[in-house]
Enzyme design. Structure first.
Site, PDB file in Angstrom:
ATOM      1  N   ALA A 179      32.258  -1.977  55.823  1.00  0.00           N
ATOM      2  CA  ALA A 179      32.385  -2.148  57.284  1.00  0.00           C
ATOM      3  C   ALA A 179      31.922  -0.898  58.010  1.00  0.00           C
TER       4      ALA A 179
ATOM      5  N   THR B 283      25.069   6.149  52.717  1.00  0.00           N
ATOM      6  CA  THR B 283      23.632   5.984  52.948  1.00  0.00           C
ATOM      7  C   THR B 283      22.864   7.263  52.633  1.00  0.00           C
ATOM      8  N   ASP B 284      21.585   7.097  52.320  1.00  0.00           N
ATOM      9  CA  ASP B 284      20.741   8.282  52.094  1.00  0.00           C
ATOM     10  C   ASP B 284      20.526   9.069  53.391  1.00  0.00           C
ATOM     11  N   GLU B 285      20.843   8.445  54.543  1.00  0.00           N
ATOM     12  CA  GLU B 285      20.621   9.144  55.821  1.00  0.00           C
ATOM     13  C   GLU B 285      21.500  10.378  55.962  1.00  0.00           C
TER      14      GLU B 285
ATOM     15  N   TYR C  46      24.769   7.982  64.081  1.00  0.00           N
ATOM     16  CA  TYR C  46      25.104   7.097  62.951  1.00  0.00           C
ATOM     17  C   TYR C  46      25.242   7.893  61.660  1.00  0.00           C
TER      18      TYR C  46
ATOM     19  N   SER D 178      28.194  10.145  61.530  1.00  0.00           N
ATOM     20  CA  SER D 178      29.471   9.452  61.307  1.00  0.00           C
ATOM     21  C   SER D 178      29.626   9.065  59.835  1.00  0.00           C
ATOM     22  N   LYS D 179      28.530   8.651  59.203  1.00  0.00           N
ATOM     23  CA  LYS D 179      28.611   8.287  57.779  1.00  0.00           C
ATOM     24  C   LYS D 179      28.882   9.529  56.926  1.00  0.00           C
TER      25      LYS D 179
ATOM     26  N   LYS E 170      16.959  -4.976  62.712  1.00  0.00           N
ATOM     27  CA  LYS E 170      16.428  -3.983  61.765  1.00  0.00           C
ATOM     28  C   LYS E 170      14.967  -4.295  61.480  1.00  0.00           C
ATOM     29  N   LEU E 171      14.224  -3.270  61.045  1.00  0.00           N
ATOM     30  CA  LEU E 171      12.757  -3.382  61.004  1.00  0.00           C
ATOM     31  C   LEU E 171      12.235  -4.684  60.360  1.00  0.00           C
TER      32      LEU E 171
ATOM     33  N   TYR F 122       7.577   2.143  66.149  1.00  0.00           N
ATOM     34  CA  TYR F 122       7.929   3.419  66.788  1.00  0.00           C
ATOM     35  C   TYR F 122       6.906   4.493  66.432  1.00  0.00           C
TER      36      TYR F 122
ATOM     37  N   ARG G 187      10.169   4.900  54.458  1.00  0.00           N
ATOM     38  CA  ARG G 187      11.478   4.480  53.985  1.00  0.00           C
ATOM     39  C   ARG G 187      11.328   4.015  52.534  1.00  0.00           C
TER      40      ARG G 187
ATOM     41  N   ASN H  84       6.214   2.673  57.650  1.00  0.00           N
ATOM     42  CA  ASN H  84       6.585   1.500  58.451  1.00  0.00           C
ATOM     43  C   ASN H  84       5.371   0.623  58.731  1.00  0.00           C
TER      44      ASN H  84
HETATM   45  P1  NAD Z   1      25.771  -4.728  59.123  1.00  0.00           P
HETATM   46  O1  NAD Z   1      25.729  -4.090  60.461  1.00  0.00           O
HETATM   47  O2  NAD Z   1      24.850  -5.850  58.811  1.00  0.00           O
HETATM   48  O3  NAD Z   1      27.257  -5.285  58.845  1.00  0.00           O
HETATM   49  C1  NAD Z   1      28.391  -4.561  59.163  1.00  0.00           C
HETATM   50  C2  NAD Z   1      29.611  -5.486  59.040  1.00  0.00           C
HETATM   51  O4  NAD Z   1      30.792  -4.711  59.299  1.00  0.00           O
HETATM   52  C3  NAD Z   1      29.608  -6.646  60.041  1.00  0.00           C
HETATM   53  O5  NAD Z   1      30.019  -7.831  59.402  1.00  0.00           O
HETATM   54  C4  NAD Z   1      30.637  -6.218  61.090  1.00  0.00           C
HETATM   55  O6  NAD Z   1      31.275  -7.300  61.719  1.00  0.00           O
HETATM   56  C5  NAD Z   1      31.608  -5.411  60.236  1.00  0.00           C
HETATM   57  N1  NAD Z   1      32.352  -4.413  61.012  1.00  0.00           N
HETATM   58  C6  NAD Z   1      31.870  -3.537  61.941  1.00  0.00           C
HETATM   59  N2  NAD Z   1      32.880  -2.808  62.448  1.00  0.00           N
HETATM   60  C7  NAD Z   1      34.017  -3.219  61.836  1.00  0.00           C
HETATM   61  C8  NAD Z   1      35.379  -2.830  61.924  1.00  0.00           C
HETATM   62  N3  NAD Z   1      35.773  -1.870  62.767  1.00  0.00           N
HETATM   63  N4  NAD Z   1      36.269  -3.451  61.127  1.00  0.00           N
HETATM   64  C9  NAD Z   1      35.894  -4.428  60.264  1.00  0.00           C
HETATM   65  N5  NAD Z   1      34.620  -4.851  60.161  1.00  0.00           N
HETATM   66  C10 NAD Z   1      33.688  -4.248  60.926  1.00  0.00           C
HETATM   67  O7  NAD Z   1      25.637  -3.538  58.084  1.00  0.00           O
HETATM   68  P2  NAD Z   1      24.875  -3.490  56.667  1.00  0.00           P
HETATM   69  O8  NAD Z   1      23.448  -3.218  56.890  1.00  0.00           O
HETATM   70  O9  NAD Z   1      25.306  -4.659  55.867  1.00  0.00           O
HETATM   71  O10 NAD Z   1      25.527  -2.158  56.065  1.00  0.00           O
HETATM   72  C11 NAD Z   1      26.724  -2.218  55.312  1.00  0.00           C
HETATM   73  C12 NAD Z   1      27.108  -0.818  54.863  1.00  0.00           C
HETATM   74  O11 NAD Z   1      26.062  -0.262  54.075  1.00  0.00           O
HETATM   75  C13 NAD Z   1      27.306   0.159  56.020  1.00  0.00           C
HETATM   76  O12 NAD Z   1      28.401   1.000  55.695  1.00  0.00           O
HETATM   77  C14 NAD Z   1      26.013   0.963  56.066  1.00  0.00           C
HETATM   78  O13 NAD Z   1      26.242   2.255  56.565  1.00  0.00           O
HETATM   79  C15 NAD Z   1      25.642   0.984  54.600  1.00  0.00           C
HETATM   80  N6  NAD Z   1      24.198   1.092  54.294  1.00  0.00           N
HETATM   81  C16 NAD Z   1      23.303   0.222  54.850  1.00  0.00           C
HETATM   82  C17 NAD Z   1      21.963   0.285  54.489  1.00  0.00           C
HETATM   83  C18 NAD Z   1      20.939  -0.677  55.058  1.00  0.00           C
HETATM   84  O14 NAD Z   1      19.749  -0.523  54.784  1.00  0.00           O
HETATM   85  N7  NAD Z   1      21.328  -1.692  55.828  1.00  0.00           N
HETATM   86  C19 NAD Z   1      21.535   1.259  53.597  1.00  0.00           C
HETATM   87  C20 NAD Z   1      22.472   2.156  53.055  1.00  0.00           C
HETATM   88  C21 NAD Z   1      23.809   2.032  53.404  1.00  0.00           C
HETATM   89  O1  TDX Z   2      11.657  -1.951  66.242  1.00  0.00           O
HETATM   90  C1  TDX Z   2      11.618  -1.080  65.343  1.00  0.00           C
HETATM   91  N1  TDX Z   2      10.456  -0.393  65.147  1.00  0.00           N
HETATM   92  C2  TDX Z   2      10.327   0.593  64.212  1.00  0.00           C
HETATM   93  O2  TDX Z   2       9.257   1.201  64.073  1.00  0.00           O
HETATM   94  C3  TDX Z   2      12.744  -0.774  64.510  1.00  0.00           C
HETATM   95  C4  TDX Z   2      14.046  -1.510  64.686  1.00  0.00           C
HETATM   96  C5  TDX Z   2      12.598   0.221  63.570  1.00  0.00           C
HETATM   97  N2  TDX Z   2      11.436   0.905  63.430  1.00  0.00           N
HETATM   98  C6  TDX Z   2      11.337   1.975  62.409  1.00  0.00           C
HETATM   99  C7  TDX Z   2      12.442   3.015  62.455  1.00  0.00           C
HETATM  100  C8  TDX Z   2      12.587   3.416  60.998  1.00  0.00           C
HETATM  101  O3  TDX Z   2      11.652   4.423  60.676  1.00  0.00           O
HETATM  102  O4  TDX Z   2      11.476   1.342  61.128  1.00  0.00           O
HETATM  103  C9  TDX Z   2      12.236   2.146  60.221  1.00  0.00           C
HETATM  104  C10 TDX Z   2      13.435   1.366  59.761  1.00  0.00           C
HETATM  105  O5  TDX Z   2      14.291   1.222  60.884  1.00  0.00           O
HETATM  106  P1  TDX Z   2      15.703   0.468  60.779  1.00  0.00           P
HETATM  107  O6  TDX Z   2      15.495  -0.891  60.213  1.00  0.00           O
HETATM  108  O7  TDX Z   2      16.394   0.615  62.075  1.00  0.00           O
HETATM  109  O8  TDX Z   2      16.434   1.318  59.613  1.00  0.00           O
HETATM  110  P2  TDX Z   2      16.788   2.871  59.468  1.00  0.00           P
HETATM  111  O9  TDX Z   2      16.859   3.541  60.770  1.00  0.00           O
HETATM  112  O10 TDX Z   2      15.843   3.433  58.432  1.00  0.00           O
HETATM  113  O11 TDX Z   2      18.283   2.756  58.858  1.00  0.00           O
HETATM  114  C11 TDX Z   2      18.577   1.760  57.846  1.00  0.00           C
HETATM  115  O12 TDX Z   2      18.615   2.359  56.572  1.00  0.00           O
HETATM  116  C12 TDX Z   2      19.674   3.224  56.270  1.00  0.00           C
HETATM  117  C13 TDX Z   2      19.908   1.074  58.127  1.00  0.00           C
HETATM  118  O13 TDX Z   2      19.876   0.479  59.401  1.00  0.00           O
HETATM  119  C14 TDX Z   2      21.062   2.025  57.989  1.00  0.00           C
HETATM  120  O14 TDX Z   2      22.289   1.329  58.166  1.00  0.00           O
HETATM  121  C15 TDX Z   2      21.023   2.612  56.602  1.00  0.00           C
HETATM  122  O15 TDX Z   2      22.033   3.576  56.443  1.00  0.00           O
END
Ligand code: NAD
Ligand code: TDX
Length: 339
Positions: free
Chosen positions: A82, A125-127, A153, A156-157, A192-193, A210, A217, A252
């Site tokens: 979450a 996350t790797d971020e 973001y 906070s992580k 997301k992208l 962007y 990535r 990207n």
């Molecule tokens: P997401 O935004 O798709 O989903 C987040 C979920 O958490 C949603 O279902 C939302 O309702 C729930 N949530 C948000 N705030 C909450 C709260 N206060 N209490 C309970 N539930 C809550 O996110 P995701 O992309 O599935 O990412 C999941 C986890 O993985 C995150 O911790 C993110 O930092 C981490 N992560 C994501 C990526 C990525 O590429 N998406 C990569 C590395 C790590």
């Molecule tokens: O409209 C767009 N145009 C664009 O060029 C969007 C939404 C993104 N981008 C670029 C920004 C990033 O370089 O694409 C790349 C990927 O962007 P996102 O999908 O927003 O991902 P990113 O910022 O890399 O973060 C993701 O990976 C690490 C997840 O959202 C995070 O939750 C995770 O921790």
């Protein structure tokens, strides 16, 4: 085992719920999710039919709600997905990121301390490592790379990760952390992208890249992330951090052009827009530790994964069109109109 999966109605959490129900049918999964804009109960429809699955709507930062749930259920493992997860939203409004990502993590760990737990796992996350320069392809993030965050973001992580390690040392809480690269696959929210570009290309709408689209990535198919977490919670060492990534680096622009090609859409849809403030240049994971200690390797190459993902979006139009028709429309207007 009784496993609490927080954020299981979101992208990776839902894929993890399905991974666990399929690969460990003997285990019970309880999902706690606040159902923010990113949470979607439609995603969990199939899971709801399984007797070993329970959904609870609630906030991980709500102490009463979390403690009540721990009182009711005796959890063996907690996997905390979450979070507020979108970097652009954290630039617009950091506060909820701090509340959910940091205080939510603290609340869950306090409940673990009170009620006892075999493992608290933090999905990070790797971020948290910041970024790497484009002209040093020899550099990768290892678990020893210093924390160096760029966005509210990632800050906070990273704060949550530090808190998890502090609870391990001070309170002897049995924890683990995984730091994964960018995921893609089914149920990815279309802000997301990759899903944004797929859904907009299908509608013949402009694709907002962007800056110059040079940022890199390291893409991992979501099921490979799930298999890695599954290994770490069952076999990983307590108190350890494991990086997860698959050496699938792409700019990207390469990603967007691949999507256009697979959908037979013209590159003229690409529109270069104002860059993200503080935009990280390159992420690249060195997954040696999880490979050598736990034998984990990703199974899906980017070429195969992106084809599967596009097919999923074509086969599941209802899922993402429902999202696009809701509040999301206002979000897109607000975020992209002045770029
Ligand atoms: P997401 O935004 O798709 O989903 C987040 C979920 O958490 C949603 O279902 C939302 O309702 C729930 N949530 C948000 N705030 C909450 C709260 N206060 N209490 C309970 N539930 C809550 O996110 P995701 O992309 O599935 O990412 C999941 C986890 O993985 C995150 O911790 C993110 O930092 C981490 N992560 C994501 C990526 C990525 O590429 N998406 C990569 C590395 C790590
Ligand atoms: O409209 C767009 N145009 C664009 O060029 C969007 C939404 C993104 N981008 C670029 C920004 C990033 O370089 O694409 C790349 C990927 O962007 P996102 O999908 O927003 O991902 P990113 O910022 O890399 O973060 C993701 O990976 C690490 C997840 O959202 C995070 O939750 C995770 O921790």
């Amino acid at each position: 085992m009784n496993i609490l999966v927080t954020g299981g109605a979101g992208f990776i959490g839902a894929n993890f719920v399905y991974y666990e129900l399929k690969n460990h049918p003997e285990d019970r999964i309880v999902c706690l999710d606040k159902l923010t804009y990113a949470g979607n109960l439609q995603t969990l429809e199939e899971a709801m039919k399984n007797d070993n699955f329970r959904f609870v709507k609630g906030d991980i930062a709500d102490r009463d709600c979390v403690f009540r749930l721990f009182e009711e259920e005796k959890f063996d493992i907690v996997v905390n997905f979450a979070a507020e997860s979108h970097v652009d939203r954290s630039v617009e409004n950091p506060e909820i990121f701090l509340k959910t990502n940091i205080l939510g993590t603290q609340t869950l760990m306090d409940a673990c301390r009170k009620y006892g737990i075999k493992r608290y796992h933090q999905v990070s996350t790797d971020e948290v490592y910041g970024d790497l320069p484009l002209d040093r392809p020899d550099l990768f993030f290892t678990e020893e790379t210093p924390i160096h965050t760029s966005s509210p973001y990632s800050a906070s992580k990273a704060s949550a990760d530090l808190l998890v390690l502090a609870y391990a040392r001070t309170f002897k809480l049995p924890v683990s952390i995984t730091r994964c690269s960018n995921n893609y696959g089914p149920y990815h929210f279309p802000e997301k992208l990759i899903p944004l570009m797929i859904s907009r290309a299908l509608a013949d709408e402009s694709l907002p890249v962007y800056g110059k689209g040079e940022n890199v990535r390291d893409w991992l198919y979501v099921e490979d992330h799930c298999s890695a977490i599954d290994l770490v919670i069952r076999k990983g060492r307590e108190g350890e951090v494991y990086n997860i990534g698959g050496h699938n680096e792409r700019t990207n622009l390469e990603v967007v052009k691949t999507i256009l090609k697979l959908l037979s859409k013209p590159e003229s849809l690409i529109t270069y827009v104002t860059d993200r403030p503080g935009h990280d240049m390159r992420y690249a994971i060195d997954p040696t530790k999880i490979h050598t200690e736990l034998g984990w390797l990703p199974e899906t190459t980017f070429d195969k994964g992106i084809e599967q993902t596009i097919k999923w979006y074509l086969d599941n139009e209802d899922w993402w069109k429902n999202i696009l028709e809701g509040d999301y429309q206002n979000y897109y207007e607000r975020m992209y109109k002045n770029r």
